[in-house]
Design a protein around this motif. Sequence first.
Motif, PDB file in Angstrom:
ATOM      1  N   HIS A 156       4.875  -4.178   6.616  1.00 58.97           N
ATOM      2  CA  HIS A 156       6.208  -3.628   6.844  1.00 58.97           C
ATOM      3  C   HIS A 156       7.291  -4.689   6.686  1.00 58.97           C
ATOM      4  CE1 HIS A 156       4.450  -0.096   9.394  1.00 58.97           C
ATOM      5  NE2 HIS A 156       4.351   0.105   8.098  1.00 58.97           N
ATOM      6  N   LEU A 157       7.004  -5.884   7.166  1.00 53.63           N
ATOM      7  CA  LEU A 157       8.004  -6.948   7.052  1.00 53.63           C
ATOM      8  C   LEU A 157       8.209  -7.351   5.600  1.00 53.63           C
ATOM      9  CD1 LEU A 157       9.844  -8.659   8.766  1.00 53.63           C
ATOM     10  CD2 LEU A 157       8.029 -10.353   8.975  1.00 53.63           C
ATOM     11  N   TYR A 158       7.131  -7.464   4.850  1.00 52.14           N
ATOM     12  CA  TYR A 158       7.241  -7.791   3.426  1.00 52.14           C
ATOM     13  C   TYR A 158       7.978  -6.685   2.675  1.00 52.14           C
ATOM     14  CZ  TYR A 158       5.830  -8.334  -1.441  1.00 52.14           C
ATOM     15  OH  TYR A 158       5.823  -8.457  -2.810  1.00 52.14           O
ATOM     16  N   ALA A 159       7.676  -5.428   3.003  1.00 52.04           N
ATOM     17  CA  ALA A 159       8.348  -4.316   2.339  1.00 52.04           C
ATOM     18  C   ALA A 159       9.849  -4.333   2.637  1.00 52.04           C
ATOM     19  CB  ALA A 159       7.728  -2.993   2.784  1.00 52.04           C
TER      20      ALA A 159
ATOM     21  N   ARG B 196      16.004  -7.860  -0.755  1.00 53.09           N
ATOM     22  CA  ARG B 196      16.148  -8.900  -1.776  1.00 53.09           C
ATOM     23  C   ARG B 196      16.074  -8.353  -3.195  1.00 53.09           C
ATOM     24  NH1 ARG B 196      18.851 -13.342  -0.362  1.00 53.09           N
ATOM     25  NH2 ARG B 196      17.942 -14.434   1.418  1.00 53.09           N
ATOM     26  N   ALA B 197      15.070  -7.535  -3.464  1.00 51.61           N
ATOM     27  CA  ALA B 197      14.838  -7.082  -4.833  1.00 51.61           C
ATOM     28  C   ALA B 197      15.233  -5.632  -5.052  1.00 51.61           C
ATOM     29  CB  ALA B 197      13.362  -7.274  -5.191  1.00 51.61           C
ATOM     30  N   ARG B 198      15.713  -4.968  -4.024  1.00 53.38           N
ATOM     31  CA  ARG B 198      16.014  -3.540  -4.099  1.00 53.38           C
ATOM     32  C   ARG B 198      14.791  -2.763  -4.585  1.00 53.38           C
ATOM     33  NH1 ARG B 198      19.585  -5.885  -1.908  1.00 53.38           N
ATOM     34  NH2 ARG B 198      21.826  -5.539  -2.106  1.00 53.38           N
ATOM     35  N   ASP B 199      13.628  -3.221  -4.185  1.00 49.95           N
ATOM     36  CA  ASP B 199      12.369  -2.629  -4.619  1.00 49.95           C
ATOM     37  C   ASP B 199      11.840  -1.740  -3.491  1.00 49.95           C
ATOM     38  OD1 ASP B 199       9.959  -1.931  -5.676  1.00 49.95           O
ATOM     39  OD2 ASP B 199       9.090  -3.945  -5.678  1.00 49.95           O
ATOM     40  N   PHE B 200      12.005  -0.440  -3.655  1.00 44.73           N
ATOM     41  CA  PHE B 200      11.522   0.505  -2.651  1.00 44.73           C
ATOM     42  C   PHE B 200      10.162   1.087  -3.032  1.00 44.73           C
ATOM     43  CE2 PHE B 200      16.037   0.272  -1.937  1.00 44.73           C
ATOM     44  CZ  PHE B 200      16.150   0.308  -0.563  1.00 44.73           C
ATOM     45  N   GLY B 201       9.527   0.492  -4.030  1.00 44.87           N
ATOM     46  CA  GLY B 201       8.180   0.889  -4.389  1.00 44.87           C
ATOM     47  C   GLY B 201       7.125   0.215  -3.545  1.00 44.87           C
ATOM     48  N   VAL B 202       7.526  -0.787  -2.739  1.00 41.11           N
ATOM     49  CA  VAL B 202       6.599  -1.441  -1.826  1.00 41.11           C
ATOM     50  C   VAL B 202       6.506  -0.613  -0.548  1.00 41.11           C
ATOM     51  CG1 VAL B 202       6.045  -3.583  -0.621  1.00 41.11           C
ATOM     52  CG2 VAL B 202       7.280  -3.661  -2.788  1.00 41.11           C
ATOM     53  N   ASN B 203       5.301  -0.331  -0.115  1.00 41.78           N
ATOM     54  CA  ASN B 203       5.076   0.488   1.084  1.00 41.78           C
ATOM     55  C   ASN B 203       5.819   1.827   0.974  1.00 41.78           C
ATOM     56  OD1 ASN B 203       5.824   0.744   4.458  1.00 41.78           O
ATOM     57  ND2 ASN B 203       3.738   0.478   3.810  1.00 41.78           N
ATOM     58  N   PRO B 204       5.582   2.571  -0.116  1.00 44.11           N
ATOM     59  CA  PRO B 204       6.341   3.819  -0.316  1.00 44.11           C
ATOM     60  C   PRO B 204       5.893   4.956   0.579  1.00 44.11           C
ATOM     61  CG  PRO B 204       4.707   3.595  -2.035  1.00 44.11           C
ATOM     62  CD  PRO B 204       4.605   2.336  -1.210  1.00 44.11           C
ATOM     63  N   GLU B 205       4.770   4.783   1.271  1.00 44.28           N
ATOM     64  CA  GLU B 205       4.292   5.880   2.117  1.00 44.28           C
ATOM     65  C   GLU B 205       5.130   6.077   3.359  1.00 44.28           C
ATOM     66  OE1 GLU B 205       1.591   2.275   3.075  1.00 44.28           O
ATOM     67  OE2 GLU B 205       2.745   3.099   1.400  1.00 44.28           O
ATOM     68  N   HIS B 206       6.020   5.116   3.675  1.00 42.44           N
ATOM     69  CA  HIS B 206       6.898   5.247   4.823  1.00 42.44           C
ATOM     70  C   HIS B 206       8.337   5.009   4.395  1.00 42.44           C
ATOM     71  CE1 HIS B 206       3.810   5.732   7.797  1.00 42.44           C
ATOM     72  NE2 HIS B 206       3.217   4.605   7.458  1.00 42.44           N
TER      73      HIS B 206
END
Length: 283
Positions: A47-50, A56-66
């Motif tokens: 969760h912290l990495y996501a 930082r990267a505007r990457d919402f594909g990390v941990n997309p299940e929540h």
Amino acid sequence: MKAIDATVPFRYRLVILLGSACLLAVLTAELLLSSRQMSLTLDEGAHLYAGYQHWRARDFGVNPEHPPLVKLVAALPLLGMNLKQPHPPNPFFIVEEYAGGAELLQANNMNLLLNRSRTAACVFTLLLGVLVFAMGYEMFGPEAALLALALFTFEPTVLAHGALVTTDMGVAACLCATVYAFYRYVKQPGVTRLLVFGVTVGLTLVTKLSGVLILPIVVVCAATGADSRLEHEARLTARRRDLCGCGDRVCDSVGLLRVSLCGAPSRAGHDASTCSVCTHDAG
């Protein structure tokens, strides 16, 4: 709350509010102290990495299940730190989030990162405590509100999960806020309260995947409230009907009594001057 405040002395309300503030201070101390003694749990690194990648990267594909709300709040204190960027493998998003979380914590000061992120996550637990007190105060009175807050403050489950970088306390706080906002809107409809209710529903949906359960919960609450209101209106209508029937019967009885004593006004031979009832009415 205004109706309760009108019947409660000011000094007594002040004592209740001071007691609630002390309990919230105790809860804050418990969360901050316990967060520094608990080891890392399985999902916190992911969760912290996501959350960090969301910022930082505007990457919402990390941990997309929540949804991202809790992760964004927890990772917010890390933005001002000069952290070593993790570069995890990306064969599958689940592998990336857990590997990236482990690399982020190991490459930097893990204790510092956990302390800061857990402190930010405590906001949801404290918000839930405030909501418990506010709901209890408005629905059941100051004594019940203070008792509910005391039970919440020393609840082991709350202490175990209240300071973790997970979505559990976040969704609990948002669910509670939504139900409370809906209760206040039904109690006194208005544009402002409707907007607050809509915002709380949105926050619940962006907190955790299971937050979608708020939709059937609101439907059930609305149906229950509508049934209760219909039953209340039916009881009032029946009570008015009974009162009107009693009033009609009283009027009929008075009329019969008057006729039996004085006779009908059109009856021949009736001497109003000798009738005590008519003489009293004329006087």
